[in-house]
Design a protein around this motif. Sequence first.
Motif, PDB file in Angstrom:
ATOM      1  N   LEU A  23       2.334  -4.608  -3.023  1.00 53.02           N
ATOM      2  CA  LEU A  23       2.963  -5.610  -3.876  1.00 53.02           C
ATOM      3  C   LEU A  23       3.291  -6.902  -3.116  1.00 53.02           C
ATOM      4  CD1 LEU A  23       5.415  -3.296  -5.840  1.00 53.02           C
ATOM      5  CD2 LEU A  23       3.207  -4.180  -6.593  1.00 53.02           C
ATOM      6  N   PHE A  24       3.409  -6.847  -1.790  1.00 57.81           N
ATOM      7  CA  PHE A  24       3.751  -8.027  -1.007  1.00 57.81           C
ATOM      8  C   PHE A  24       2.568  -8.938  -0.734  1.00 57.81           C
ATOM      9  CE2 PHE A  24       7.340  -5.282   0.178  1.00 57.81           C
ATOM     10  CZ  PHE A  24       8.372  -6.124  -0.179  1.00 57.81           C
ATOM     11  N   PHE A  25       1.341  -8.447  -0.804  1.00 57.58           N
ATOM     12  CA  PHE A  25       0.180  -9.278  -0.509  1.00 57.58           C
ATOM     13  C   PHE A  25       0.046 -10.461  -1.464  1.00 57.58           C
ATOM     14  CE2 PHE A  25      -1.257  -5.449   1.833  1.00 57.58           C
ATOM     15  CZ  PHE A  25      -1.332  -6.052   3.077  1.00 57.58           C
ATOM     16  N   MET A  54       1.471  13.613  -9.597  1.00 62.43           N
ATOM     17  CA  MET A  54       1.220  12.254 -10.037  1.00 62.43           C
ATOM     18  C   MET A  54       1.577  11.297  -8.896  1.00 62.43           C
ATOM     19  SD  MET A  54       2.930  10.507 -13.270  1.00 62.43           S
ATOM     20  CE  MET A  54       2.420   8.979 -13.842  1.00 62.43           C
ATOM     21  N   GLN A  55       0.628  10.484  -8.510  1.00 58.12           N
ATOM     22  CA  GLN A  55       0.864   9.548  -7.418  1.00 58.12           C
ATOM     23  C   GLN A  55       1.286   8.188  -7.977  1.00 58.12           C
ATOM     24  OE1 GLN A  55      -2.161   9.097  -4.599  1.00 58.12           O
ATOM     25  NE2 GLN A  55      -1.775  11.058  -3.634  1.00 58.12           N
ATOM     26  N   THR A  56       2.262   7.608  -7.369  1.00 57.26           N
ATOM     27  CA  THR A  56       2.704   6.262  -7.722  1.00 57.26           C
ATOM     28  C   THR A  56       2.644   5.395  -6.481  1.00 57.26           C
ATOM     29  OG1 THR A  56       5.007   6.753  -7.233  1.00 57.26           O
ATOM     30  CG2 THR A  56       4.266   7.178  -9.492  1.00 57.26           C
ATOM     31  N   LEU A  57       2.914   4.108  -6.653  1.00 56.35           N
ATOM     32  CA  LEU A  57       2.911   3.220  -5.497  1.00 56.35           C
ATOM     33  C   LEU A  57       4.060   3.514  -4.551  1.00 56.35           C
ATOM     34  CD1 LEU A  57       2.002  -0.214  -7.115  1.00 56.35           C
ATOM     35  CD2 LEU A  57       0.593   1.177  -5.623  1.00 56.35           C
ATOM     36  N   ALA A  58       5.098   4.179  -5.054  1.00 56.54           N
ATOM     37  CA  ALA A  58       6.256   4.475  -4.217  1.00 56.54           C
ATOM     38  C   ALA A  58       5.972   5.612  -3.238  1.00 56.54           C
ATOM     39  CB  ALA A  58       7.451   4.824  -5.086  1.00 56.54           C
ATOM     40  N   ASN A  59       4.998   6.433  -3.515  1.00 55.46           N
ATOM     41  CA  ASN A  59       4.670   7.533  -2.598  1.00 55.46           C
ATOM     42  C   ASN A  59       3.781   7.033  -1.479  1.00 55.46           C
ATOM     43  OD1 ASN A  59       6.114   9.327  -4.143  1.00 55.46           O
ATOM     44  ND2 ASN A  59       4.340  10.031  -5.300  1.00 55.46           N
ATOM     45  N   TRP A  60       3.951   7.607  -0.311  1.00 55.11           N
ATOM     46  CA  TRP A  60       3.157   7.209   0.851  1.00 55.11           C
ATOM     47  C   TRP A  60       2.182   8.328   1.197  1.00 55.11           C
ATOM     48  CZ3 TRP A  60       2.312   2.697   2.863  1.00 55.11           C
ATOM     49  CH2 TRP A  60       1.703   2.611   4.109  1.00 55.11           C
ATOM     50  N   ASP A  61       1.545   8.891   0.194  1.00 49.28           N
ATOM     51  CA  ASP A  61       0.609   9.997   0.431  1.00 49.28           C
ATOM     52  C   ASP A  61      -0.803   9.464   0.620  1.00 49.28           C
ATOM     53  OD1 ASP A  61       2.699  11.724   0.119  1.00 49.28           O
ATOM     54  OD2 ASP A  61       2.339  12.010  -2.034  1.00 49.28           O
ATOM     55  N   GLY A  62      -0.991   8.587   1.567  1.00 47.98           N
ATOM     56  CA  GLY A  62      -2.306   8.054   1.854  1.00 47.98           C
ATOM     57  C   GLY A  62      -2.691   6.876   0.979  1.00 47.98           C
ATOM     58  N   GLY A  63      -1.878   6.521   0.006  1.00 51.42           N
ATOM     59  CA  GLY A  63      -2.162   5.386  -0.870  1.00 51.42           C
ATOM     60  C   GLY A  63      -1.648   4.086  -0.254  1.00 51.42           C
TER      61      GLY A  63
END
Length: 91
Positions: free
Chosen positions: A16-18, A1-10
Motif C-alpha cells: 500500500l505504500f508504493f 483466507m489470505q489478506t494483505l495484513a498477513n505476511w504468509d509470503g504475500g
Amino acid sequence: MQTLANWDGGPGPWMLFFPLIWAAVVIGVVTLLRRTVWRGRRGAWAAEPRPSGDSPLAVLGRRFASGEIDEDEYWRRLSVLDEQFGRKGGA
C-alpha cells in the motif's frame, strides 16, 4: 483466507505504500520544476510583478540633475519624502 495484513509470503501491507511513494516523487518533481524551470512563466506561484517606475528619491534626484527643480525645491521635497518614507540603508 489470505489478506494483505498477513505476511504468509504475500506482499503484505507494504504494498500500500508504493503508490504513496510514487505520488510523493511526482509531487516533488513537479514542485521542483515549478520553482526552477517554469519560474519565468506565469503560474500559481509566480512572484508579484514589481511596480514599474523608479523610487520617489530616484525621480527627485533625476529631476534635480536635469534642472527641472532648483536646490531649495530639491531639499524641501527630500525632507518631505524622508518624513513619509524614511531612507533605506540609513545613509
